[in-house]
Design a protein around this motif. Structure first.
Motif, PDB file in Angstrom:
ATOM      1  N   LYS A 143       0.848  -1.185   0.000  1.00 55.70           N
ATOM      2  CA  LYS A 143       0.000   0.000   0.000  1.00 55.70           C
ATOM      3  C   LYS A 143       0.890   1.245   0.000  1.00 55.70           C
ATOM      4  O   LYS A 143       1.869   1.306   0.720  1.00 55.70           O
ATOM      5  CB  LYS A 143      -0.906  -0.007   1.241  1.00 55.70           C
ATOM      6  N   HIS A 144       0.552   2.208  -0.823  1.00 58.02           N
ATOM      7  CA  HIS A 144       1.391   3.396  -1.018  1.00 58.02           C
ATOM      8  C   HIS A 144       2.805   2.977  -1.412  1.00 58.02           C
ATOM      9  O   HIS A 144       3.799   3.575  -0.998  1.00 58.02           O
ATOM     10  CB  HIS A 144       1.435   4.257   0.253  1.00 58.02           C
ATOM     11  N   GLY A 145       2.865   1.928  -2.242  1.00 61.53           N
ATOM     12  CA  GLY A 145       4.162   1.345  -2.585  1.00 61.53           C
ATOM     13  C   GLY A 145       5.085   2.265  -3.337  1.00 61.53           C
ATOM     14  O   GLY A 145       6.306   2.198  -3.159  1.00 61.53           O
ATOM     15  N   LEU A 146       4.529   3.157  -4.175  1.00 60.40           N
ATOM     16  CA  LEU A 146       5.408   4.045  -4.935  1.00 60.40           C
ATOM     17  C   LEU A 146       6.111   5.035  -4.028  1.00 60.40           C
ATOM     18  O   LEU A 146       7.315   5.272  -4.170  1.00 60.40           O
ATOM     19  CB  LEU A 146       4.610   4.783  -6.015  1.00 60.40           C
ATOM     20  N   ILE A 147       5.384   5.615  -3.083  1.00 57.48           N
ATOM     21  CA  ILE A 147       5.999   6.573  -2.164  1.00 57.48           C
ATOM     22  C   ILE A 147       7.034   5.870  -1.298  1.00 57.48           C
ATOM     23  O   ILE A 147       8.158   6.359  -1.125  1.00 57.48           O
ATOM     24  CB  ILE A 147       4.931   7.270  -1.299  1.00 57.48           C
ATOM     25  N   LYS A 148       6.677   4.716  -0.752  1.00 61.83           N
ATOM     26  CA  LYS A 148       7.623   3.968   0.084  1.00 61.83           C
ATOM     27  C   LYS A 148       8.849   3.557  -0.733  1.00 61.83           C
ATOM     28  O   LYS A 148       9.990   3.674  -0.273  1.00 61.83           O
ATOM     29  CB  LYS A 148       6.945   2.729   0.672  1.00 61.83           C
ATOM     30  N   GLY A 149       8.595   3.047  -1.933  1.00 60.72           N
ATOM     31  CA  GLY A 149       9.694   2.614  -2.779  1.00 60.72           C
ATOM     32  C   GLY A 149      10.587   3.760  -3.193  1.00 60.72           C
ATOM     33  O   GLY A 149      11.815   3.627  -3.224  1.00 60.72           O
ATOM     34  N   GLY A 195      13.741  14.968  -3.303  1.00 58.66           N
ATOM     35  CA  GLY A 195      12.885  13.933  -2.739  1.00 58.66           C
ATOM     36  C   GLY A 195      11.648  14.497  -2.074  1.00 58.66           C
ATOM     37  O   GLY A 195      10.539  13.976  -2.267  1.00 58.66           O
ATOM     38  N   VAL A 196      11.798  15.557  -1.306  1.00 57.60           N
ATOM     39  CA  VAL A 196      10.657  16.161  -0.616  1.00 57.60           C
ATOM     40  C   VAL A 196       9.647  16.701  -1.619  1.00 57.60           C
ATOM     41  O   VAL A 196       8.434  16.483  -1.493  1.00 57.60           O
ATOM     42  CB  VAL A 196      11.139  17.284   0.333  1.00 57.60           C
ATOM     43  N   ILE A 197      10.145  17.400  -2.637  1.00 57.91           N
ATOM     44  CA  ILE A 197       9.257  17.952  -3.666  1.00 57.91           C
ATOM     45  C   ILE A 197       8.491  16.827  -4.356  1.00 57.91           C
ATOM     46  O   ILE A 197       7.276  16.915  -4.584  1.00 57.91           O
ATOM     47  CB  ILE A 197      10.075  18.755  -4.704  1.00 57.91           C
ATOM     48  N   THR A 198       9.193  15.745  -4.676  1.00 57.53           N
ATOM     49  CA  THR A 198       8.564  14.630  -5.393  1.00 57.53           C
ATOM     50  C   THR A 198       7.505  13.943  -4.540  1.00 57.53           C
ATOM     51  O   THR A 198       6.419  13.608  -5.036  1.00 57.53           O
ATOM     52  CB  THR A 198       9.628  13.615  -5.831  1.00 57.53           C
ATOM     53  N   LEU A 202       3.613  13.269  -5.331  1.00 59.27           N
ATOM     54  CA  LEU A 202       3.039  11.919  -5.336  1.00 59.27           C
ATOM     55  C   LEU A 202       1.843  11.788  -4.393  1.00 59.27           C
ATOM     56  O   LEU A 202       1.021  10.875  -4.556  1.00 59.27           O
ATOM     57  CB  LEU A 202       4.102  10.894  -4.953  1.00 59.27           C
ATOM     58  N   MET A 203       1.741  12.673  -3.433  1.00 56.20           N
ATOM     59  CA  MET A 203       0.620  12.630  -2.489  1.00 56.20           C
ATOM     60  C   MET A 203      -0.649  13.250  -3.079  1.00 56.20           C
ATOM     61  O   MET A 203      -1.717  13.143  -2.476  1.00 56.20           O
ATOM     62  CB  MET A 203       1.008  13.327  -1.193  1.00 56.20           C
ATOM     63  N   ILE A 204      -0.520  13.872  -4.252  1.00 56.83           N
ATOM     64  CA  ILE A 204      -1.711  14.404  -4.918  1.00 56.83           C
ATOM     65  C   ILE A 204      -2.511  13.224  -5.467  1.00 56.83           C
ATOM     66  O   ILE A 204      -1.983  12.413  -6.244  1.00 56.83           O
ATOM     67  CB  ILE A 204      -1.312  15.358  -6.058  1.00 56.83           C
ATOM     68  N   PRO A 205      -3.769  13.059  -5.095  1.00 56.90           N
ATOM     69  CA  PRO A 205      -4.547  11.873  -5.499  1.00 56.90           C
ATOM     70  C   PRO A 205      -4.555  11.625  -7.002  1.00 56.90           C
ATOM     71  O   PRO A 205      -4.446  10.473  -7.435  1.00 56.90           O
ATOM     72  CB  PRO A 205      -5.951  12.193  -4.964  1.00 56.90           C
ATOM     73  N   ALA A 206      -4.674  12.669  -7.798  1.00 57.34           N
ATOM     74  CA  ALA A 206      -4.736  12.487  -9.254  1.00 57.34           C
ATOM     75  C   ALA A 206      -3.433  11.902  -9.790  1.00 57.34           C
ATOM     76  O   ALA A 206      -3.450  11.055 -10.701  1.00 57.34           O
ATOM     77  CB  ALA A 206      -5.019  13.819  -9.935  1.00 57.34           C
ATOM     78  N   VAL A 207      -2.309  12.318  -9.232  1.00 55.83           N
ATOM     79  CA  VAL A 207      -1.008  11.803  -9.671  1.00 55.83           C
ATOM     80  C   VAL A 207      -0.864  10.343  -9.270  1.00 55.83           C
ATOM     81  O   VAL A 207      -0.457   9.495 -10.079  1.00 55.83           O
ATOM     82  CB  VAL A 207       0.141  12.642  -9.071  1.00 55.83           C
ATOM     83  N   SER A 208      -1.199  10.042  -8.032  1.00 54.33           N
ATOM     84  CA  SER A 208      -1.113   8.664  -7.542  1.00 54.33           C
ATOM     85  C   SER A 208      -1.997   7.731  -8.355  1.00 54.33           C
ATOM     86  O   SER A 208      -1.590   6.628  -8.742  1.00 54.33           O
ATOM     87  CB  SER A 208      -1.511   8.619  -6.062  1.00 54.33           C
ATOM     88  N   LYS A 209      -3.207   8.171  -8.652  1.00 52.35           N
ATOM     89  CA  LYS A 209      -4.144   7.347  -9.416  1.00 52.35           C
ATOM     90  C   LYS A 209      -3.629   7.118 -10.834  1.00 52.35           C
ATOM     91  O   LYS A 209      -3.708   5.999 -11.368  1.00 52.35           O
ATOM     92  CB  LYS A 209      -5.512   8.024  -9.458  1.00 52.35           C
ATOM     93  N   ALA A 210      -3.075   8.153 -11.446  1.00 49.28           N
ATOM     94  CA  ALA A 210      -2.566   8.035 -12.812  1.00 49.28           C
ATOM     95  C   ALA A 210      -1.423   7.035 -12.887  1.00 49.28           C
ATOM     96  O   ALA A 210      -1.366   6.198 -13.799  1.00 49.28           O
ATOM     97  CB  ALA A 210      -2.121   9.399 -13.322  1.00 49.28           C
ATOM     98  N   LEU A 211      -0.504   7.084 -11.941  1.00 47.73           N
ATOM     99  CA  LEU A 211       0.641   6.173 -11.962  1.00 47.73           C
ATOM    100  C   LEU A 211       0.212   4.745 -11.656  1.00 47.73           C
ATOM    101  O   LEU A 211       0.807   3.792 -12.170  1.00 47.73           O
ATOM    102  CB  LEU A 211       1.704   6.651 -10.973  1.00 47.73           C
ATOM    103  N   THR A 212      -0.806   4.586 -10.832  1.00 47.71           N
ATOM    104  CA  THR A 212      -1.349   3.246 -10.574  1.00 47.71           C
ATOM    105  C   THR A 212      -1.938   2.655 -11.847  1.00 47.71           C
ATOM    106  O   THR A 212      -1.766   1.463 -12.140  1.00 47.71           O
ATOM    107  CB  THR A 212      -2.417   3.301  -9.469  1.00 47.71           C
TER     108      THR A 212
END
Length: 220
Positions: A143-149, A195-198, A202-212
């Motif tokens: 869960k939230h694998g992209l941010i953790k990764g 890293g902080v900026i990224t 990535l915490m923006i829902p639309a960005v997270s959903k698009a990458l998923t």
């Protein structure tokens, strides 16, 4: 100095044979990444699909690495999300493919913009430091694998960047700083700033959903 490299002033440069060798290694690493991503699947077309996604990620990382928000005087810069793009293959296909693709990106960086002062420094700065971004694959199914990764990937890069700065570039330490403290601060400034900026993006829902969704398409 040798068939593959020659010395110029205090640094090394590739000969023509050296560049050819780097390109061949780069191709071999890409093919290996695609093979790992395709492992366990029956459709041969999957290899081409995975190779295409890895190649696009590397291309995007190369382009964005040239868009520098801030450049530091002795190497390193805050770029337009280049580390994120090179973390994507790990998130899409797992840690093996991630590390190989990230290492291929490091070799490409070496070919395009070589910064060589010691032979072993090439391994640490280009293969290990960039390859560590592929550790993003450790959380590809979490869960939230992209941010953790992404976070573990940039920490991996930071570790090797600090090691390189400490061992090979300690002479550039700021006055009153020991080489290790200097390397910790210097490399942390540009790696974690980006890293902080990224992570915020990535915490923006639309960005997270698009990458998923892109991940789902990559693994169809």
């Amino acid at each position: 100095m040798s068939f593959f490299v020659t010395t110029v002033d205090d640094s090394y440069q590739f000969t023509t044979a050296g560049y050819v060798a780097m390109f061949l290694i780069l191709i071999a690493v890409f093919v290996g990444a695609a093979a790992l991503a395709q492992k366990g699947k029956q459709k041969k077309s999957m290899s081409a699909r995975h190779l295409a996604f890895c190649a696009v990620s590397v291309a995007l990382a190369m382009v964005t690495s040239m868009i520098k928000l801030y450049s530091f005087p002795f190497g390193g810069s805050v770029t337009l999300f280049s580390m994120l793009f090179i973390c994507l293959p790990g998130y899409f296909f797992g840690v093996g493919t991630g590390i190989l693709t990230a290492a291929a990106y490091g070799i490409l960086q070496l070919i395009i913009e070589p910064y060589i002062y010691f032979p072993i420094q090439v391994i640490v700065d280009y293969v290990l430091a960039f390859g560590a971004l592929g550790l993003s694959g450790l959380f590809c199914n979490a869960k939230h694998g992209l941010i953790k990764g992404y976070i573990i990937g940039i920490i991996g890069r930071y570790v090797f960047a600090v090691l390189s700065g400490w061992l090979f570039f300690g002479e550039y330490a700021w006055e009153g700083w020991n080489p290790l403290a200097y390397s910790l601060a210097y490399n942390g400034a540009y790696i974690f700033a980006e890293g902080v900026i990224t992570v915020i993006v990535l915490m923006i829902p639309a960005v997270s959903k698009a990458l998923t969704q892109v991940k789902m398409q990559a693994n169809e």
